[in-house]
Enzyme design. Structure first.
Site, PDB file in Angstrom:
ATOM      1  N   GLU B  45      -3.938 -10.165  -7.365  1.00 16.45           N
ATOM      2  CA  GLU B  45      -3.602 -10.726  -6.063  1.00 16.45           C
ATOM      3  C   GLU B  45      -4.836 -11.413  -5.515  1.00 16.45           C
ATOM      4  O   GLU B  45      -5.874 -10.792  -5.295  1.00 16.45           O
ATOM      5  CB  GLU B  45      -3.179  -9.627  -5.101  1.00 16.45           C
ATOM      6  CG  GLU B  45      -1.850  -9.042  -5.476  1.00 16.45           C
ATOM      7  CD  GLU B  45      -1.642  -7.720  -4.802  1.00 16.45           C
ATOM      8  OE1 GLU B  45      -2.159  -7.519  -3.694  1.00 16.45           O
ATOM      9  OE2 GLU B  45      -0.994  -6.866  -5.409  1.00 16.45           O
ATOM     10  N   ASP B  56      -5.047  -5.435   7.795  1.00 14.38           N
ATOM     11  CA  ASP B  56      -6.163  -5.008   6.962  1.00 14.38           C
ATOM     12  C   ASP B  56      -7.196  -4.206   7.725  1.00 14.38           C
ATOM     13  O   ASP B  56      -7.496  -4.480   8.882  1.00 14.38           O
ATOM     14  CB  ASP B  56      -6.827  -6.235   6.335  1.00 14.38           C
ATOM     15  CG  ASP B  56      -5.969  -6.820   5.228  1.00 14.38           C
ATOM     16  OD1 ASP B  56      -5.655  -6.077   4.276  1.00 14.38           O
ATOM     17  OD2 ASP B  56      -5.577  -7.990   5.333  1.00 14.38           O
TER      18      ASP B  56
END
Lengths: 397, 253
Positions: B45, B56
């Site tokens: 990814e 995140d």
């Protein structure tokens, strides 16, 4: 009684092409629960009774609609000030936090989080959490913590935990990111009280409805003063846009009422140091909604600038983006300098020290000429106590 | 057949690694991808950095901030990757937030991905409903697989819907958290892994968030088809040289 109108956001949560809920899947259960329940809860007689009681006895509503005689004489028009500055905690923010804390209780939440820039929304949130005996965590950019020490102290005195946002530019947008991350990490017991008319649907609509008490009162108060419910103009400053949303709400569909939205031009719209989103922004996604947003051509969100921390946000609420795009509202931008002058002028002419945010709305009278018989209602969204240090430095008082 | 689907048919537990493009250095992208493949990683990814990565934790945030400072942009990433299929065969997925894609133009972005040989996308802030109503046709026109997240709080009905819209794998977020914020798996996770496994979804599941070493990789893949490592690899890159990627991969399995 607060009347809950079924207005303009559509079933999918959009204002025209703006709005929606662009959220990570982790937030879906919370946002979806809120979406399904907020209108129902807000329509409950018991909820309305408690909300209105607190607005009256605790916040001190209705806030006066004051005819500013000397200011009106100077600009040769009829200027009314909606005195949100006289609310408990000093600004309109408390209208929304009272509503949302009652909402959170009905959703069974036991922990509250919030973001704050200048600290006004943080103080308003800490206040209602103290009132209800609920745990409160406020995220605030590290840089804002340093420059808004009195509000940090207020929040702490009210029992809130103030957590510095250390990421990105360490200001309001990053505090909002941190609050969202907290909500992701605490998906069951926590409610996030967003302070402006931004965020994923249903937040912009919910915040607008809680703030709509402002325009609801203007209507009957203006009837007493002028024997008419509708002014010729309603004027409010816009950062994310919660005081503006509340000021406009009951006039949005009244075609005889002109709407003026005042953004912060900072050092000038073209200076690179500005927060005039309607001019500098482009359609994009911030904090869960599609709206007008200041960004690089690559889609990275940029840092706005305004002397006023409350207007220092790179987006506007989706309702306002729609008002700008459709031309329903006239958008004006006011520089730091013109706002500061207008603030000082209100002190001298009316004996009222306004928040610098509100001073932006007052500064339009130097830019735009109104007719002598025009009735212009300006939202005086907050008081200037929190800005004393900025006023002192700026005018070398 | 899309490389992701081919890979998912292999009879093994898959190791997928996330890294932020442009970190630690702007031009590390191709080398990191090549080294990961060389060391047996099954899928990669590639993170397109964003200024405001809501889902995140601090590790990936910091790497994103540094990558942007280093000069990473959508265009730069596409340029770095333009010949990637000459040297790399494993599935490549771009993971990024929706706004940069929206500004590039969703159709143009997808077309570019197809031209380069990107196989799929993960866009945490593009909800399945919005994708289904507005963008599904575009992704499918360009042969791209879009991958959705589920969490322990996602209702069964919605998991079924996500399964019906998906045509690759489902990204199973191991616990209620942002990336990089937990240590090890407990009974709650085991129960959740088992519950999802028993739903007999048509798409295999790959677990992400909280995988950082051999033990957590094994726990995660007991029920699921594979596992994704992100923050732990970013931390490794932060503390070590890109020359030592082999030692990281070997420590996982």
């Amino acid at each position: 009684m607060t009347k809950i109108m079924n207005y303009n956001v559509n079933e999918k949560g959009y204002y025209g092409e703006f709005g929606g809920a662009f959220i990570p899947e982790m937030l879906y259960p919370n946002v979806e629960e809120l979406r399904q329940k907020y209108l129902e809860v807000m329509a409950e007689p018991e909820f309305l009774k408690e909300f209105n009681q607190l607005l009256k006895d605790y916040v001190g509503r209705p806030s006066p609609l004051y005819f500013a005689k000397r200011l009106s004489e100077k600009y040769n028009t009829k200027i009314y000030l909606k005195r949100e500055d006289l609310n408990h905690t000093g600004a309109h923010k408390i209208n929304n936090t009272i509503g949302q804390i009652l909402m959170a209780k009905r959703l069974g939440k036991t922990r509250i989080i919030a973001e704050t820039g200048a600290g006004q929304h943080g103080v308003a949130t800490a206040t209602v959490c103290a009132l209800m005996g609920i745990e409160c965590v406020v995220y605030m950019g590290e840089i804002d913590i340093a420059r808004q020490a009195p509000n940090v102290a207020r929040m702490k005195m009210l029992g809130a935990k103030v957590v510095p946002a250390l990421s990105g530019s360490r200001t309001l947008k990053d505090a909002t990111n941190e609050a969202i991350r907290d909500w992701i990490n605490n998906p069951v017991d926590t409610h996030y009280i967003i302070g402006s008319a931004i965020g994923p649907h249903p937040y912009p609509d919910m915040v607008t409805r809680f703030q709509s008490i402002i325009s609801e009162e203007i209507k009957w108060q203006l009837k007493e003063h002028e024997n008419r419910e509708n002014p010729d103009y309603v004027v409010a400053c816009i950062g994310g846009g919660s005081n503006a949303a509340g000021t406009y709400y009951h006039f949005l569909h009244e075609s005889d009422v002109n709407i003026i939205a005042v953004e912060a031009a900072g050092l000038g719209v073209d200076s690179g140091e500005s927060a005039a989103t309607s001019v500098l922004g482009k359609e994009g996604i911030i904090h869960g909604c599609k709206t007008l947003l200041m960004q690089t051509k690559d889609g990275q969100i940029t840092e706005p600038y305004s002397i006023s921390a409350g207007l220092d946000y790179p987006g506007v609420g989706p309702m306002h983006a729609h008002l700008a795009k459709t031309g329903r509202a006239e958008f004006m931008s006011i520089t730091d300098e013109d706002a500061m002058k207008a603030g000082l002028e209100l002190c001298k002419l009316e004996g009222i020290i306004p928040a610098i945010e509100s001073s932006h709305a007052l500064a339009i009278f130097e830019q735009k000429t109104f007719k002598p018989n025009d009735v212009v209602v300006v939202s005086l969204s907050g008081r200037g106590d929190k800005d004393l240090e900025t006023y002192i430095k700026y005018f070398k008082l | 057949m899309n490389r992701i689907n081919t890979k998912l048919q292999e009879n093994k537990k898959l190791l997928s690694i996330y890294f932020t493009a442009g970190f630690p250095n702007l031009n590390d992208t191709v080398k990191i991808i090549q080294d990961l493949e060389k060391n047996g990683v099954d899928m990669i990814e590639i993170g397109l950095p964003f200024s405001d990565p809501l889902a995140d934790g601090p590790t990936i945030q910091d790497s994103s901030t540094k990558a942007l400072k280093n000069g990473m942009t959508t265009e730069v990433l596409f340029n770095q990757l333009k010949n990637i299929r000459e040297s790399v065969n494993i599935p490549l997925i771009i993971m990024g937030y929706f706004n940069p894609m929206l500004q590039y133009g969703v159709d143009a972005f997808c077309k570019k991905c197809k031209d380069i040989g990107i196989d799929g996308l993960i866009i945490p802030d593009l909800p399945v409903d919005v994708y289904h109503d507005n963008y599904k046709e575009i992704f499918e026109k360009h042969g791209l697989i879009n991958i959705f997240l589920i969490t322990p709080q996602t209702p069964d009905e919605r998991i079924r819907f996500i399964d019906s819209v998906s045509n690759g794998f489902i990204y199973m977020v191991s616990s209620a958290s942002v990336t990089g914020s937990q240590s090890g798996f407990g009974d709650d996770q085991k129960e959740y892994f088992e519950r999802i496994s028993n739903m007999n979804l048509k798409n295999p599941q790959i677990v992400g968030f909280g995988i950082k070493d051999n033990a957590t990789f094994n726990q995660a893949t007991e029920y699921a088809k594979g596992a994704i490592i992100g923050s732990a690899f970013i931390k490794f890159l932060n503390d070590n040289s890109v020359e030592n990627i082999d030692s990281f991969v070997k420590s996982i399995r």
